[in-house]
Design a protein around this motif. Structure first.
Motif, PDB file in Angstrom:
ATOM      1  N   GLY A  89       0.827  -1.201   0.000  1.00 19.70           N
ATOM      2  CA  GLY A  89       0.000   0.000   0.000  1.00 19.70           C
ATOM      3  C   GLY A  89       0.861   1.250   0.000  1.00 19.70           C
ATOM      4  N   SER A  90       0.275   2.399   0.306  1.00 16.33           N
ATOM      5  CA  SER A  90       0.998   3.674   0.338  1.00 16.33           C
ATOM      6  C   SER A  90       1.062   4.189   1.768  1.00 16.33           C
ATOM      7  N   PHE A  91       2.198   4.790   2.123  1.00 15.25           N
ATOM      8  CA  PHE A  91       2.354   5.289   3.488  1.00 15.25           C
ATOM      9  C   PHE A  91       3.453   6.334   3.533  1.00 15.25           C
ATOM     10  N   THR A  92       3.471   7.080   4.627  1.00 22.89           N
ATOM     11  CA  THR A  92       4.517   8.041   4.932  1.00 22.89           C
ATOM     12  C   THR A  92       5.090   7.658   6.292  1.00 22.89           C
ATOM     13  N   LEU A  93       6.406   7.671   6.408  1.00 24.59           N
ATOM     14  CA  LEU A  93       7.022   7.338   7.695  1.00 24.59           C
ATOM     15  C   LEU A  93       6.677   8.390   8.743  1.00 24.59           C
ATOM     16  N   ALA A 117      10.413   2.353  -1.309  1.00 23.95           N
ATOM     17  CA  ALA A 117      10.537   3.138  -2.534  1.00 23.95           C
ATOM     18  C   ALA A 117       9.223   3.838  -2.858  1.00 23.95           C
ATOM     19  N   THR A 118       9.322   4.837  -3.727  1.00 21.90           N
ATOM     20  CA  THR A 118       8.180   5.638  -4.154  1.00 21.90           C
ATOM     21  C   THR A 118       7.639   5.112  -5.477  1.00 21.90           C
ATOM     22  N   PRO A 119       6.469   5.602  -5.893  1.00 19.79           N
ATOM     23  CA  PRO A 119       5.930   5.170  -7.180  1.00 19.79           C
ATOM     24  C   PRO A 119       6.899   5.396  -8.350  1.00 19.79           C
ATOM     25  N   SER A 120       7.760   6.398  -8.257  1.00  8.94           N
ATOM     26  CA  SER A 120       8.720   6.670  -9.335  1.00  8.94           C
ATOM     27  C   SER A 120      10.028   5.905  -9.155  1.00  8.94           C
ATOM     28  N   GLY A 121      10.143   5.121  -8.079  1.00  8.61           N
ATOM     29  CA  GLY A 121      11.339   4.318  -7.839  1.00  8.61           C
ATOM     30  C   GLY A 121      12.357   4.976  -6.924  1.00  8.61           C
ATOM     31  N   GLY A 122      12.121   6.217  -6.510  1.00 10.19           N
ATOM     32  CA  GLY A 122      13.045   6.884  -5.604  1.00 10.19           C
ATOM     33  C   GLY A 122      12.952   6.310  -4.201  1.00 10.19           C
ATOM     34  N   SER A 123      14.010   6.466  -3.432  1.00 10.95           N
ATOM     35  CA  SER A 123      13.973   6.017  -2.040  1.00 10.95           C
ATOM     36  C   SER A 123      14.936   6.871  -1.223  1.00 10.95           C
ATOM     37  N   THR A 124      14.838   6.730   0.076  1.00 13.09           N
ATOM     38  CA  THR A 124      15.777   7.420   0.971  1.00 13.09           C
ATOM     39  C   THR A 124      16.925   6.500   1.350  1.00 13.09           C
ATOM     40  N   GLY A 125      17.041   5.357   0.675  1.00 10.41           N
ATOM     41  CA  GLY A 125      18.124   4.418   0.915  1.00 10.41           C
ATOM     42  C   GLY A 125      17.760   3.338   1.914  1.00 10.41           C
ATOM     43  N   ILE A 148      12.188  10.085   8.733  1.00 14.11           N
ATOM     44  CA  ILE A 148      10.881  10.758   8.838  1.00 14.11           C
ATOM     45  C   ILE A 148      11.003  12.150   8.251  1.00 14.11           C
ATOM     46  N   GLY A 149      10.090  12.498   7.371  1.00  8.71           N
ATOM     47  CA  GLY A 149      10.073  13.822   6.758  1.00  8.71           C
ATOM     48  C   GLY A 149      11.108  14.022   5.663  1.00  8.71           C
ATOM     49  N   VAL A 150      11.872  12.982   5.343  1.00  6.48           N
ATOM     50  CA  VAL A 150      12.891  13.083   4.299  1.00  6.48           C
ATOM     51  C   VAL A 150      12.250  12.766   2.959  1.00  6.48           C
ATOM     52  N   TYR A 151      12.518  13.602   1.974  1.00  4.89           N
ATOM     53  CA  TYR A 151      11.992  13.383   0.636  1.00  4.89           C
ATOM     54  C   TYR A 151      12.610  12.127   0.045  1.00  4.89           C
ATOM     55  N   PRO A 152      11.881  11.315  -0.659  1.00  2.00           N
ATOM     56  CA  PRO A 152      10.462  11.392  -0.991  1.00  2.00           C
ATOM     57  C   PRO A 152       9.586  10.894   0.164  1.00  2.00           C
ATOM     58  N   LEU A 153       8.471  11.559   0.361  1.00  2.00           N
ATOM     59  CA  LEU A 153       7.647  11.284   1.528  1.00  2.00           C
ATOM     60  C   LEU A 153       6.782  10.031   1.404  1.00  2.00           C
ATOM     61  N   VAL A 154       6.030   9.890   0.308  1.00  2.00           N
ATOM     62  CA  VAL A 154       5.089   8.778   0.173  1.00  2.00           C
ATOM     63  C   VAL A 154       5.788   7.576  -0.452  1.00  2.00           C
ATOM     64  N   LYS A 155       5.694   6.446   0.247  1.00  3.28           N
ATOM     65  CA  LYS A 155       6.283   5.200  -0.232  1.00  3.28           C
ATOM     66  C   LYS A 155       5.180   4.221  -0.608  1.00  3.28           C
ATOM     67  N   ASP A 156       5.474   3.327  -1.570  1.00  7.72           N
ATOM     68  CA  ASP A 156       4.471   2.332  -1.961  1.00  7.72           C
ATOM     69  C   ASP A 156       5.086   0.975  -2.296  1.00  7.72           C
TER      70      ASP A 156
END
Length: 172
Positions: A89-93, A117-125, A148-156
């Protein structure tokens, strides 16, 4: 040839939005019927499988676990991932969901990594934690509070690196 296998039971604390947790891999539960894709695990890139728990005593009495076998030809970061927008699903830390616990049963000592990771494939590592025992269940804790609060915010998507081993492997 000896196999290096990793068995997992993931426990995700409750997350905001519409995430699905805990991931237990039990029949009818989160994780079991999700579409998981393996990556960078050599030319055969074997799929994960749901198998009977090899040791139902102690901290993990579940019946079913996820099995991932690394290959000697695989990259140090070989692993598996859920599909974007499905499964987890989708969530924000947030402070209420930034700690992830995973039970592992491994035949080697090495780092285990998790990233979202995000819908575009980005992640905070990824965050990596090493197991300290072999051939028995161990609970590892991954603290994402610094994300927390680090871009990208929404993960899926959740991505697992069961044997993040920069030294490489000499056998499957």
């Amino acid at each position: 040839m000896k196999k290096i296998s990793f068995l997992f039971l993931m426990m995700l604390s409750s997350m905001a939005f519409s995430q699905n947790a805990p991931i237990t891999f039990e029949t009818g539960a989160f994780g079991n019927a999700w579409t998981w894709t393996t990556f960078e695990n050599g030319p055969t890139n074997p799929a994960i499988t749901m198998v009977a728990n090899p040791s139902t005593t102690g901290i993990n009495s579940s019946a079913t676990v996820c099995k991932f076998t690394t290959t000697a030809a695989g990259q140090p970061w070989a692993g598996y991932e859920s599909s974007h927008g499905a499964g987890i699903g989708s969530f924000t830390l947030s402070a209420s969901n930034c700690v992830v616990k995973m039970m592992v049963y491994k035949s080697v000592l090495s780092d285990v990594g998790i990233k979202f990771a995000t819908p575009s494939g980005g992640s905070t590592g990824e965050i990596k934690v090493a197991n300290t025992v072999i051939n028995q269940w161990e609970e590892l804790t991954f603290d994402f509070s610094s994300r927390i609060g680090v871009y990208p915010l929404v993960k899926d998507q959740i991505v697992i690196f069961p044997d993040f081993n920069l030294s490489g492997r000499t056998k499957d």
